[in-house]
Design a protein around this motif. Structure first.
Motif, PDB file in Angstrom:
ATOM      1  N   GLU A 145     -43.141  10.940 -64.041  1.00  0.00           N
ATOM      2  CA  GLU A 145     -42.039   9.985 -64.233  1.00  0.00           C
ATOM      3  C   GLU A 145     -40.750  10.520 -63.637  1.00  0.00           C
ATOM      4  OE1 GLU A 145     -41.498   8.859 -68.258  1.00  0.00           O
ATOM      5  OE2 GLU A 145     -43.610   8.559 -68.628  1.00  0.00           O
ATOM      6  N   MET A 146     -40.463  11.770 -63.902  1.00  0.00           N
ATOM      7  CA  MET A 146     -39.243  12.382 -63.377  1.00  0.00           C
ATOM      8  C   MET A 146     -39.275  12.417 -61.852  1.00  0.00           C
ATOM      9  SD  MET A 146     -39.180  15.486 -66.172  1.00  0.00           S
ATOM     10  CE  MET A 146     -37.806  16.370 -65.414  1.00  0.00           C
ATOM     11  N   ALA A 195     -38.552   8.970 -60.306  1.00  0.00           N
ATOM     12  CA  ALA A 195     -37.120   8.650 -60.368  1.00  0.00           C
ATOM     13  C   ALA A 195     -36.350   9.389 -59.277  1.00  0.00           C
ATOM     14  CB  ALA A 195     -36.567   8.993 -61.741  1.00  0.00           C
ATOM     15  N   THR A 198     -40.525   0.023 -66.255  1.00  0.00           N
ATOM     16  CA  THR A 198     -39.345  -0.837 -66.162  1.00  0.00           C
ATOM     17  C   THR A 198     -39.727  -2.308 -66.006  1.00  0.00           C
ATOM     18  OG1 THR A 198     -39.185  -0.448 -63.779  1.00  0.00           O
ATOM     19  CG2 THR A 198     -37.931   1.009 -65.216  1.00  0.00           C
ATOM     20  N   TYR A 204     -33.331   6.094 -66.741  1.00  0.00           N
ATOM     21  CA  TYR A 204     -33.802   6.817 -67.918  1.00  0.00           C
ATOM     22  C   TYR A 204     -32.861   6.659 -69.108  1.00  0.00           C
ATOM     23  CZ  TYR A 204     -37.310   9.355 -65.216  1.00  0.00           C
ATOM     24  OH  TYR A 204     -38.382   9.686 -64.454  1.00  0.00           O
ATOM     25  N   LYS A 205     -33.371   7.021 -70.273  1.00  0.00           N
ATOM     26  CA  LYS A 205     -32.567   6.971 -71.496  1.00  0.00           C
ATOM     27  C   LYS A 205     -31.295   7.821 -71.338  1.00  0.00           C
ATOM     28  CE  LYS A 205     -32.897   7.647 -76.514  1.00  0.00           C
ATOM     29  NZ  LYS A 205     -33.783   8.071 -77.631  1.00  0.00           N
ATOM     30  N   GLU A 206     -31.409   8.944 -70.642  1.00  0.00           N
ATOM     31  CA  GLU A 206     -30.255   9.827 -70.451  1.00  0.00           C
ATOM     32  C   GLU A 206     -29.144   9.167 -69.627  1.00  0.00           C
ATOM     33  OE1 GLU A 206     -33.717  12.149 -71.578  1.00  0.00           O
ATOM     34  OE2 GLU A 206     -33.394  10.673 -69.992  1.00  0.00           O
ATOM     35  N   ASP A 207     -29.494   8.124 -68.880  1.00  0.00           N
ATOM     36  CA  ASP A 207     -28.511   7.446 -68.041  1.00  0.00           C
ATOM     37  C   ASP A 207     -27.727   6.374 -68.782  1.00  0.00           C
ATOM     38  OD1 ASP A 207     -29.221   8.868 -65.703  1.00  0.00           O
ATOM     39  OD2 ASP A 207     -30.934   7.538 -65.398  1.00  0.00           O
ATOM     40  N   GLN A 239     -37.626   0.662 -74.958  1.00  0.00           N
ATOM     41  CA  GLN A 239     -37.915   1.957 -74.350  1.00  0.00           C
ATOM     42  C   GLN A 239     -39.412   2.146 -74.218  1.00  0.00           C
ATOM     43  OE1 GLN A 239     -36.035   5.351 -76.203  1.00  0.00           O
ATOM     44  NE2 GLN A 239     -37.292   6.834 -75.099  1.00  0.00           N
ATOM     45  N   ASN A 278     -41.827   5.342 -72.882  1.00  0.00           N
ATOM     46  CA  ASN A 278     -41.707   6.739 -72.471  1.00  0.00           C
ATOM     47  C   ASN A 278     -40.206   7.047 -72.383  1.00  0.00           C
ATOM     48  OD1 ASN A 278     -44.527   7.144 -72.388  1.00  0.00           O
ATOM     49  ND2 ASN A 278     -44.600   6.123 -70.400  1.00  0.00           N
ATOM     50  N   ASN A 279     -39.708   7.512 -71.270  1.00  0.00           N
ATOM     51  CA  ASN A 279     -38.281   7.841 -71.206  1.00  0.00           C
ATOM     52  C   ASN A 279     -37.476   6.782 -70.453  1.00  0.00           C
ATOM     53  OD1 ASN A 279     -36.380   9.729 -72.147  1.00  0.00           O
ATOM     54  ND2 ASN A 279     -36.125  10.564 -70.091  1.00  0.00           N
ATOM     55  N   TRP A 280     -38.145   5.701 -70.005  1.00  0.00           N
ATOM     56  CA  TRP A 280     -37.469   4.619 -69.304  1.00  0.00           C
ATOM     57  C   TRP A 280     -36.910   3.629 -70.319  1.00  0.00           C
ATOM     58  CZ3 TRP A 280     -37.030   4.924 -64.056  1.00  0.00           C
ATOM     59  CH2 TRP A 280     -37.917   5.791 -63.391  1.00  0.00           C
TER      60      TRP A 280
END
Length: 276
Positions: free
Chosen positions: A20-21, A24, A128, A242-245, A265, A267-269
Protein backbone atom coordinates in the motif's frame (compact mmCIF):
# COMPACT_ATOMS: atom_id res chain seq x y z
CA UNK A 1 0.17 6.71 -32.05
CA UNK A 2 -0.66 4.49 -29.05
CA UNK A 3 1.11 5.31 -25.82
CA UNK A 4 3.87 2.99 -24.64
CA UNK A 5 4.03 2.11 -20.96
CA UNK A 6 6.86 0.95 -18.74
CA UNK A 7 5.76 -1.91 -16.50
CA UNK A 8 7.51 -2.48 -13.17
CA UNK A 9 7.12 -5.84 -11.41
CA UNK A 10 7.72 -5.32 -7.66
CA UNK A 11 8.32 -8.28 -5.32
CA UNK A 12 7.51 -7.04 -1.81
CA UNK A 13 8.26 -8.73 1.54
CA UNK A 14 6.45 -8.53 3.84
CA UNK A 15 3.66 -7.63 1.43
CA UNK A 16 1.59 -5.56 3.87
CA UNK A 17 1.66 -2.73 4.71
CA UNK A 18 4.55 -2.17 2.31
CA UNK A 19 2.53 -2.70 -0.90
CA UNK A 20 0.00 0.00 0.00
CA UNK A 21 2.76 2.42 0.92
CA UNK A 22 4.64 1.60 -2.28
CA UNK A 23 1.57 2.23 -4.47
CA UNK A 24 1.04 5.63 -2.85
CA UNK A 25 4.67 6.67 -3.32
CA UNK A 26 4.74 5.44 -6.91
CA UNK A 27 1.59 7.45 -7.59
CA UNK A 28 3.31 10.60 -6.38
CA UNK A 29 6.15 10.19 -8.89
CA UNK A 30 3.89 9.55 -11.88
CA UNK A 31 2.86 5.88 -11.98
CA UNK A 32 -0.75 5.65 -13.18
CA UNK A 33 -1.99 2.09 -12.80
CA UNK A 34 -1.44 -0.81 -10.43
CA UNK A 35 -2.34 -4.49 -10.31
CA UNK A 36 -1.72 -6.15 -6.97
CA UNK A 37 -0.21 -9.64 -7.04
CA UNK A 38 0.25 -12.34 -4.40
CA UNK A 39 3.90 -11.34 -4.17
CA UNK A 40 3.58 -7.56 -4.54
CA UNK A 41 2.39 -5.26 -7.32
CA UNK A 42 2.68 -4.46 -11.02
CA UNK A 43 2.97 -0.70 -11.63
CA UNK A 44 2.69 1.17 -14.93
CA UNK A 45 3.94 4.57 -16.10
CA UNK A 46 3.84 6.17 -19.54
CA UNK A 47 7.22 5.97 -21.23
CA UNK A 48 7.16 9.71 -21.95
CA UNK A 49 6.83 10.36 -18.19
CA UNK A 50 9.57 7.86 -17.28
CA UNK A 51 13.26 8.49 -16.67
CA UNK A 52 16.06 6.34 -15.31
CA UNK A 53 15.93 8.12 -11.93
CA UNK A 54 12.14 7.83 -11.49
CA UNK A 55 12.48 5.62 -8.40
CA UNK A 56 15.08 7.76 -6.62
CA UNK A 57 12.38 9.57 -4.60
CA UNK A 58 10.52 6.38 -3.64
CA UNK A 59 12.05 6.19 -0.18
CA UNK A 60 10.38 2.86 0.64
CA UNK A 61 12.77 1.17 -1.78
CA UNK A 62 15.64 2.30 0.46
CA UNK A 63 14.02 1.20 3.73
CA UNK A 64 15.58 -1.50 5.89
CA UNK A 65 12.12 -2.58 7.09
CA UNK A 66 11.12 -4.20 3.80
CA UNK A 67 12.75 -6.27 1.09
CA UNK A 68 11.63 -4.96 -2.30
CA UNK A 69 13.08 -6.12 -5.60
CA UNK A 70 11.89 -5.25 -9.09
CA UNK A 71 12.40 -5.50 -12.81
CA UNK A 72 10.87 -3.47 -15.62
CA UNK A 73 10.09 -3.62 -19.32
CA UNK A 74 8.08 -1.85 -22.00
CA UNK A 75 4.48 -2.92 -22.50
CA UNK A 76 2.25 -1.94 -25.41
CA UNK A 77 -1.34 -0.80 -24.94
CA UNK A 78 -2.61 -3.84 -26.82
CA UNK A 79 -1.26 -6.17 -24.11
CA UNK A 80 -3.33 -4.62 -21.35
CA UNK A 81 -6.65 -6.43 -21.72
CA UNK A 82 -4.88 -9.78 -21.73
CA UNK A 83 -2.95 -8.79 -18.60
CA UNK A 84 -6.11 -7.58 -16.92
CA UNK A 85 -8.08 -10.77 -17.62
CA UNK A 86 -5.36 -12.71 -15.82
CA UNK A 87 -5.58 -10.52 -12.71
CA UNK A 88 -9.08 -9.04 -12.44
CA UNK A 89 -11.42 -10.89 -10.07
CA UNK A 90 -15.00 -9.69 -9.50
CA UNK A 91 -15.76 -7.95 -6.21
CA UNK A 92 -18.83 -6.94 -4.21
CA UNK A 93 -19.42 -3.85 -2.07
CA UNK A 94 -21.69 -4.26 0.97
CA UNK A 95 -23.58 -7.08 -0.78
CA UNK A 96 -25.31 -4.42 -2.89
CA UNK A 97 -22.90 -3.58 -5.70
CA UNK A 98 -21.05 -6.00 -7.97
CA UNK A 99 -18.07 -4.80 -9.99
CA UNK A 100 -16.97 -7.25 -12.63
CA UNK A 101 -15.53 -7.68 -16.10
CA UNK A 102 -17.75 -8.72 -19.04
CA UNK A 103 -16.48 -12.29 -18.80
CA UNK A 104 -17.62 -12.70 -15.16
CA UNK A 105 -21.01 -14.06 -14.11
CA UNK A 106 -23.57 -11.51 -12.93
CA UNK A 107 -24.24 -12.21 -9.19
CA UNK A 108 -27.62 -10.41 -9.43
CA UNK A 109 -27.10 -7.82 -6.73
CA UNK A 110 -29.01 -4.51 -6.66
CA UNK A 111 -26.34 -2.79 -8.77
CA UNK A 112 -24.15 -4.46 -11.39
CA UNK A 113 -21.23 -2.49 -12.86
CA UNK A 114 -19.33 -4.00 -15.78
CA UNK A 115 -15.81 -2.59 -16.18
CA UNK A 116 -13.13 -3.53 -18.67
CA UNK A 117 -10.14 -1.32 -17.93
CA UNK A 118 -7.15 -0.68 -20.09
CA UNK A 119 -4.50 1.19 -18.14
CA UNK A 120 -7.19 3.03 -16.19
CA UNK A 121 -7.40 3.17 -12.41
CA UNK A 122 -10.70 2.33 -10.76
CA UNK A 123 -12.05 -1.18 -10.57
CA UNK A 124 -13.25 -1.29 -7.00
CA UNK A 125 -10.30 -3.42 -5.98
CA UNK A 126 -8.36 -0.50 -4.62
CA UNK A 127 -9.53 0.71 -1.23
CA UNK A 128 -10.21 4.26 -2.40
CA UNK A 129 -12.60 3.26 -5.18
CA UNK A 130 -14.32 0.77 -2.88
CA UNK A 131 -14.87 3.46 -0.23
CA UNK A 132 -16.17 5.98 -2.76
CA UNK A 133 -18.78 3.43 -3.85
CA UNK A 134 -19.75 3.08 -0.19
CA UNK A 135 -20.13 6.86 0.17
CA UNK A 136 -22.28 7.01 -2.98
CA UNK A 137 -24.44 4.17 -1.68
CA UNK A 138 -25.34 6.32 1.32
CA UNK A 139 -26.27 9.40 -0.76
CA UNK A 140 -29.57 10.33 -2.39
CA UNK A 141 -28.37 11.05 -5.93
CA UNK A 142 -31.75 11.24 -7.66
CA UNK A 143 -31.58 14.04 -10.32
CA UNK A 144 -28.41 15.40 -8.68
CA UNK A 145 -25.79 16.98 -10.94
CA UNK A 146 -22.52 15.11 -10.35
CA UNK A 147 -18.86 15.55 -11.28
CA UNK A 148 -16.46 12.58 -11.28
CA UNK A 149 -13.02 14.23 -11.25
CA UNK A 150 -10.17 11.91 -12.24
CA UNK A 151 -12.72 9.38 -13.48
CA UNK A 152 -10.29 6.60 -14.48
CA UNK A 153 -12.50 3.79 -15.80
CA UNK A 154 -15.66 5.87 -15.27
CA UNK A 155 -16.83 3.51 -12.54
CA UNK A 156 -18.01 6.17 -10.08
CA UNK A 157 -19.82 8.20 -12.74
CA UNK A 158 -21.50 4.99 -13.92
CA UNK A 159 -22.59 4.12 -10.40
CA UNK A 160 -23.87 7.66 -9.84
CA UNK A 161 -26.13 7.31 -12.88
CA UNK A 162 -27.35 3.94 -11.66
CA UNK A 163 -28.40 5.75 -8.47
CA UNK A 164 -30.38 8.33 -10.42
CA UNK A 165 -27.90 11.18 -10.86
CA UNK A 166 -28.13 13.34 -13.97
CA UNK A 167 -26.46 15.03 -15.66
CA UNK A 168 -22.96 13.75 -14.85
CA UNK A 169 -19.59 15.06 -16.04
CA UNK A 170 -16.55 12.77 -15.93
CA UNK A 171 -13.07 14.23 -16.41
CA UNK A 172 -9.61 12.67 -16.64
CA UNK A 173 -6.33 14.09 -17.87
CA UNK A 174 -5.20 10.74 -19.30
CA UNK A 175 -6.29 9.89 -22.86
CA UNK A 176 -6.58 6.17 -22.06
CA UNK A 177 -8.89 6.94 -19.16
CA UNK A 178 -10.97 9.18 -21.41
CA UNK A 179 -11.35 6.46 -24.03
CA UNK A 180 -11.88 3.72 -21.47
CA UNK A 181 -14.58 5.73 -19.67
CA UNK A 182 -16.45 6.19 -22.96
CA UNK A 183 -16.29 2.44 -23.58
CA UNK A 184 -17.45 1.52 -20.07
CA UNK A 185 -20.26 4.08 -20.16
CA UNK A 186 -21.57 2.50 -23.34
CA UNK A 187 -21.06 -0.98 -21.88
CA UNK A 188 -23.29 -0.07 -18.91
CA UNK A 189 -25.95 1.61 -21.09
CA UNK A 190 -25.51 5.02 -19.47
CA UNK A 191 -27.22 8.00 -21.12
CA UNK A 192 -26.46 10.96 -18.84
CA UNK A 193 -22.64 11.00 -18.61
CA UNK A 194 -20.42 13.34 -20.62
CA UNK A 195 -16.68 12.57 -20.59
CA UNK A 196 -13.97 15.19 -21.01
CA UNK A 197 -10.20 14.88 -21.39
CA UNK A 198 -8.43 17.46 -19.26
CA UNK A 199 -7.99 18.76 -15.71
CA UNK A 200 -9.70 21.10 -13.24
CA UNK A 201 -9.19 24.05 -15.59
CA UNK A 202 -12.19 22.70 -17.54
CA UNK A 203 -14.55 23.25 -14.63
CA UNK A 204 -17.11 26.00 -15.24
CA UNK A 205 -20.38 24.39 -14.07
CA UNK A 206 -21.92 24.03 -10.61
CA UNK A 207 -22.53 20.58 -9.12
CA UNK A 208 -24.55 19.03 -6.31
CA UNK A 209 -21.96 16.28 -5.76
CA UNK A 210 -18.26 16.31 -6.64
CA UNK A 211 -16.28 13.07 -6.48
CA UNK A 212 -12.50 13.48 -6.45
CA UNK A 213 -10.54 10.25 -6.04
CA UNK A 214 -7.11 11.36 -7.22
CA UNK A 215 -4.05 11.93 -5.05
CA UNK A 216 -3.23 14.28 -2.22
CA UNK A 217 -1.17 16.80 -4.16
CA UNK A 218 -3.75 17.27 -6.91
CA UNK A 219 -6.57 17.51 -4.36
CA UNK A 220 -4.72 20.23 -2.47
CA UNK A 221 -3.95 22.13 -5.66
CA UNK A 222 -7.53 21.99 -6.97
CA UNK A 223 -9.51 22.32 -3.73
CA UNK A 224 -10.57 25.93 -4.34
CA UNK A 225 -11.83 25.03 -7.80
CA UNK A 226 -13.88 22.15 -6.40
CA UNK A 227 -15.48 24.26 -3.69
CA UNK A 228 -16.19 27.14 -6.11
CA UNK A 229 -18.03 24.65 -8.35
CA UNK A 230 -20.09 23.15 -5.52
CA UNK A 231 -23.70 24.24 -5.01
CA UNK A 232 -24.85 25.35 -1.57
CA UNK A 233 -25.42 22.21 0.57
CA UNK A 234 -23.46 20.29 -2.04
CA UNK A 235 -21.34 17.25 -1.17
CA UNK A 236 -17.61 16.86 -1.81
CA UNK A 237 -16.19 13.32 -1.61
CA UNK A 238 -12.40 13.06 -1.38
CA UNK A 239 -10.13 10.04 -1.48
CA UNK A 240 -6.76 8.91 -2.81
CA UNK A 241 -4.71 9.50 0.34
CA UNK A 242 -3.77 7.98 3.69
CA UNK A 243 -5.17 8.58 7.16
CA UNK A 244 -1.96 10.48 8.00
CA UNK A 245 -2.80 12.98 5.25
CA UNK A 246 -6.14 14.01 6.78
CA UNK A 247 -4.57 16.88 8.73
CA UNK A 248 -3.18 18.40 5.52
CA UNK A 249 -6.44 17.87 3.62
CA UNK A 250 -8.50 19.30 6.49
CA UNK A 251 -6.33 22.40 6.65
CA UNK A 252 -6.99 23.14 2.99
CA UNK A 253 -10.71 22.26 3.11
CA UNK A 254 -11.25 24.52 6.11
CA UNK A 255 -9.97 27.50 4.13
CA UNK A 256 -12.98 27.13 1.85
CA UNK A 257 -15.75 26.80 4.42
CA UNK A 258 -16.69 23.15 4.02
CA UNK A 259 -17.95 21.06 6.93
CA UNK A 260 -16.68 17.56 7.60
CA UNK A 261 -19.39 14.90 7.92
CA UNK A 262 -18.15 11.31 7.66
CA UNK A 263 -15.05 9.21 7.05
CA UNK A 264 -14.66 5.68 5.75
CA UNK A 265 -11.39 3.84 6.28
CA UNK A 266 -10.05 0.67 4.67
CA UNK A 267 -6.63 -0.40 5.86
CA UNK A 268 -4.77 2.92 6.00
CA UNK A 269 -6.67 4.60 3.13
CA UNK A 270 -9.51 7.03 3.84
CA UNK A 271 -12.45 8.63 2.01
CA UNK A 272 -13.93 11.83 3.43
CA UNK A 273 -17.31 13.49 2.97
CA UNK A 274 -17.69 17.28 3.24
CA UNK A 275 -20.74 19.51 2.85
CA UNK A 276 -20.80 23.13 1.70
Amino acid sequence: MDAIYIAYDFNVSPKEPATEMLIAQLGYVGFESFVEQDYGVMAYIQKQEWNSKILDDVFLLHSNEFNITFEHNEIAQTNWNEEWEKNFNPIQVDDLVSIRAPFHTNPSLQFDIVIEPKMSFGTGHHETTHMMVQHLLALDLDTKKVLDMGCGTGILAIFAEMKGAKPIDAIDIDSWCYENSLENIQRNNCNHITVYEGDASLLKEKYDVIIANINRNILLSDMKTYTDCLNENGVLLLSGFYKEDIVIIEDEVNKHGLTFETMIQRNNWVALKYVK
